[in-house]
Scaffold this active site. Structure first.
Site, PDB file in Angstrom:
ATOM      1  N   CYS A  22      45.299  66.947 -17.587  1.00 18.11           N
ATOM      2  CA  CYS A  22      44.877  67.546 -18.852  1.00 18.11           C
ATOM      3  C   CYS A  22      44.801  69.072 -18.713  1.00 18.11           C
ATOM      4  O   CYS A  22      44.563  69.591 -17.618  1.00 18.11           O
ATOM      5  CB  CYS A  22      43.517  66.993 -19.269  1.00 18.11           C
ATOM      6  SG  CYS A  22      43.628  65.365 -20.071  1.00 18.11           S
ATOM      7  N   HIS A  24      47.269  59.666 -18.140  1.00 16.33           N
ATOM      8  CA  HIS A  24      47.902  60.726 -18.918  1.00 16.33           C
ATOM      9  C   HIS A  24      49.425  60.538 -18.922  1.00 16.33           C
ATOM     10  O   HIS A  24      50.027  60.313 -17.872  1.00 16.33           O
ATOM     11  CB  HIS A  24      47.545  62.082 -18.309  1.00 16.33           C
ATOM     12  CG  HIS A  24      47.830  63.246 -19.192  1.00 16.33           C
ATOM     13  ND1 HIS A  24      46.848  64.081 -19.663  1.00 16.33           N
ATOM     14  CD2 HIS A  24      48.999  63.735 -19.683  1.00 16.33           C
ATOM     15  CE1 HIS A  24      47.394  65.031 -20.416  1.00 16.33           C
ATOM     16  NE2 HIS A  24      48.698  64.837 -20.428  1.00 16.33           N
ATOM     17  N   GLN A  46      58.217  60.721 -13.522  1.00 16.99           N
ATOM     18  CA  GLN A  46      58.330  61.094 -12.119  1.00 16.99           C
ATOM     19  C   GLN A  46      59.785  61.308 -11.716  1.00 16.99           C
ATOM     20  O   GLN A  46      60.705  60.797 -12.372  1.00 16.99           O
ATOM     21  CB  GLN A  46      57.724  60.021 -11.209  1.00 16.99           C
ATOM     22  CG  GLN A  46      56.235  59.810 -11.411  1.00 16.99           C
ATOM     23  CD  GLN A  46      55.670  58.835 -10.409  1.00 16.99           C
ATOM     24  OE1 GLN A  46      55.694  59.062  -9.200  1.00 16.99           O
ATOM     25  NE2 GLN A  46      55.150  57.724 -10.915  1.00 16.99           N
ATOM     26  N   HIS A  59      46.135  63.565 -23.783  1.00 18.37           N
ATOM     27  CA  HIS A  59      45.740  62.621 -22.733  1.00 18.37           C
ATOM     28  C   HIS A  59      46.171  61.195 -23.068  1.00 18.37           C
ATOM     29  O   HIS A  59      46.368  60.371 -22.168  1.00 18.37           O
ATOM     30  CB  HIS A  59      44.225  62.664 -22.536  1.00 18.37           C
ATOM     31  CG  HIS A  59      43.741  61.767 -21.443  1.00 18.37           C
ATOM     32  ND1 HIS A  59      44.057  61.966 -20.114  1.00 18.37           N
ATOM     33  CD2 HIS A  59      42.985  60.633 -21.486  1.00 18.37           C
ATOM     34  CE1 HIS A  59      43.512  61.012 -19.382  1.00 18.37           C
ATOM     35  NE2 HIS A  59      42.851  60.193 -20.187  1.00 18.37           N
ATOM     36  N   HIS A  96      53.134  60.739 -18.352  1.00 17.88           N
ATOM     37  CA  HIS A  96      53.916  61.521 -17.391  1.00 17.88           C
ATOM     38  C   HIS A  96      55.101  60.709 -16.880  1.00 17.88           C
ATOM     39  O   HIS A  96      55.114  59.485 -16.959  1.00 17.88           O
ATOM     40  CB  HIS A  96      53.047  61.969 -16.205  1.00 17.88           C
ATOM     41  CG  HIS A  96      52.567  60.836 -15.337  1.00 17.88           C
ATOM     42  ND1 HIS A  96      51.519  60.014 -15.702  1.00 17.88           N
ATOM     43  CD2 HIS A  96      52.993  60.387 -14.121  1.00 17.88           C
ATOM     44  CE1 HIS A  96      51.309  59.118 -14.757  1.00 17.88           C
ATOM     45  NE2 HIS A  96      52.191  59.319 -13.784  1.00 17.88           N
ATOM     46  N   ASN A 100      56.797  55.352 -15.674  1.00 18.37           N
ATOM     47  CA  ASN A 100      55.984  54.144 -15.641  1.00 18.37           C
ATOM     48  C   ASN A 100      54.884  54.266 -16.681  1.00 18.37           C
ATOM     49  O   ASN A 100      54.266  55.324 -16.812  1.00 18.37           O
ATOM     50  CB  ASN A 100      55.333  53.946 -14.272  1.00 18.37           C
ATOM     51  CG  ASN A 100      56.362  53.729 -13.174  1.00 18.37           C
ATOM     52  OD1 ASN A 100      57.439  53.210 -13.408  1.00 18.37           O
ATOM     53  ND2 ASN A 100      56.010  54.131 -11.961  1.00 18.37           N
ATOM     54  N   CYS A 149      40.742  63.769 -15.536  1.00 15.90           N
ATOM     55  CA  CYS A 149      42.203  63.707 -15.501  1.00 15.90           C
ATOM     56  C   CYS A 149      42.784  64.993 -14.899  1.00 15.90           C
ATOM     57  O   CYS A 149      42.536  66.085 -15.410  1.00 15.90           O
ATOM     58  CB  CYS A 149      42.757  63.506 -16.907  1.00 15.90           C
ATOM     59  SG  CYS A 149      44.566  63.520 -16.979  1.00 15.90           S
TER      60      CYS A 149
END
Length: 337
Positions: free
Chosen positions: A34, A139, A143, A88, A141, A128, A31
């Protein structure tokens, strides 16, 4: 490599063409978000990163020249990733409330910073979640796309909000809050500063909207108290979704704010929209012929029935959060019929 905007003269809107994005990784074994990775390092709670496969770039180049009504121009802009937590696995409901409030602070700061570029007309912040949505990195997140144009959906909202304001002298979104509170049966969760409801006009099966009760146009206009209240409603909302079918529910979270082109948008009202694609635990609603071909959504149930399911899930979600020492700020609007 090309990052360009191509004009659709039929629909009157821009399409972003980004040739490099087809090479972006799909759920790599290691990842990149991480702690300790090349991109993130150590010692952080929230990390803002440039998108390695951006749709928009400040040095964007085109692959072809304009020809008549086939207009092409560089896809100028910024694409950023906000890694919300070192964990994660998890969702917004799993993030501690102070860190979740800090995430909102970062969203507000990036909105102002990116929107200060005179070439940027709109800063779109979104999240998303899940493979069904096409998320390439697992992971948690969010945007940001800082765009050189106002997206068509936002344009429609602005047009209708301005028309309503001009005719009635009140905010369209404030009026929607009043209608939902008067009816009551579609409200899922409410605290002192925010309200979550499944809208009368929902398109996706378990779509919900979150409105601030105070008339504000963007996240940076929220007070510290309101930002904590927003963190609370996001925590409860995502826990409710994950409780609905006892699974980690995929969704899109879209933050709708005013454009950053310097014009007066005092008639507008910022809000957040959630679009989970699931109809039940196993079945996904796919946008099909009438949706894609004609742009008209069909809703295969009654919104009030789906709202009742979410209300029951919200009650359970609040109990589960309380069992983990989190006391929600507000209440679930469960009703019986």
């Amino acid at each position: 490599m090309a990052n360009e905007l191509r004009w659709n003269p039929i629909l009157g809107e821009w399409i972003i063409v980004a040739s490099k994005r087809e090479t972006r990784p799909w759920r790599p074994k290691t990842c990149p978000f991480c702690p300790g990775s090349e991109e993130t390092g150590y010692g952080w709670k929230i990390k803002v990163l440039p998108n390695r496969f951006p749709a928009l770039r400040t040095d964007a180049q085109t692959s072809i020249e304009s020809h008549g009504i086939y207009m092409v121009k560089p896809a100028y802009g910024y694409c950023e990733v906000i890694v919300e937590t070192p964990m994660h696995e998890g969702d917004l409901c799993d993030i501690e409330i102070n860190n979740l409030k800090e995430f909102i602070d970062v969203l507000a700061e990036r909105f102002v910073k990116l929107g200060s570029d005179p070439k940027i007309k709109y800063v779109f912040e979104f999240r998303n979640k899940g493979a069904a949505i096409g998320v390439s990195l697992h992971h948690p997140h969010s945007q940001i796309y800082a765009l050189p144009f106002i997206p068509p959906r936002i344009k429609r909202e602005l047009k209708n909000a301005k028309k309503f304001w001009s005719k009635r002298g009140i905010c369209l979104f404030c009026h929607v809050i009043k209608l939902e509170k008067d009816f009551g049966k579609r409200i899922i969760y409410e605290n002192d500063h925010f309200i979550q409801f499944l809208p009368f006009f929902a398109m996706w099966p378990y779509e919900t909207h979150i409105y601030p009760k105070r008339h504000v146009q963007s996240l940076n206009m929220l007070s510290d108290e309101e930002r904590y209240a927003l963190a609370d409603v996001l925590k409860v909302a995502t826990k409710t979704y994950n409780t609905l079918f006892d699974t980690s529910l995929p969704y899109i979270m879209a933050i709708h704010q005013k454009p950053t082109d310097g014009k007066d948008y005092s008639f507008y009202h910022m809000h957040i929209e959630f679009y989970p694609p699931n109809r039940d635990k196993e079945k996904v609603k796919y946008a099909a012929g009438i949706e894609w071909g004609a742009g008209t959504f069909t809703y295969d149930a009654l919104p009030e029935e789906r709202a009742r399911q979410l209300q029951k899930a919200c009650v359970k979600a609040i109990r589960e959060l309380a069992s983990k020492s989190y006391k929600p700020f507000g209440v679930c609007k469960e009703y019986m019929q």
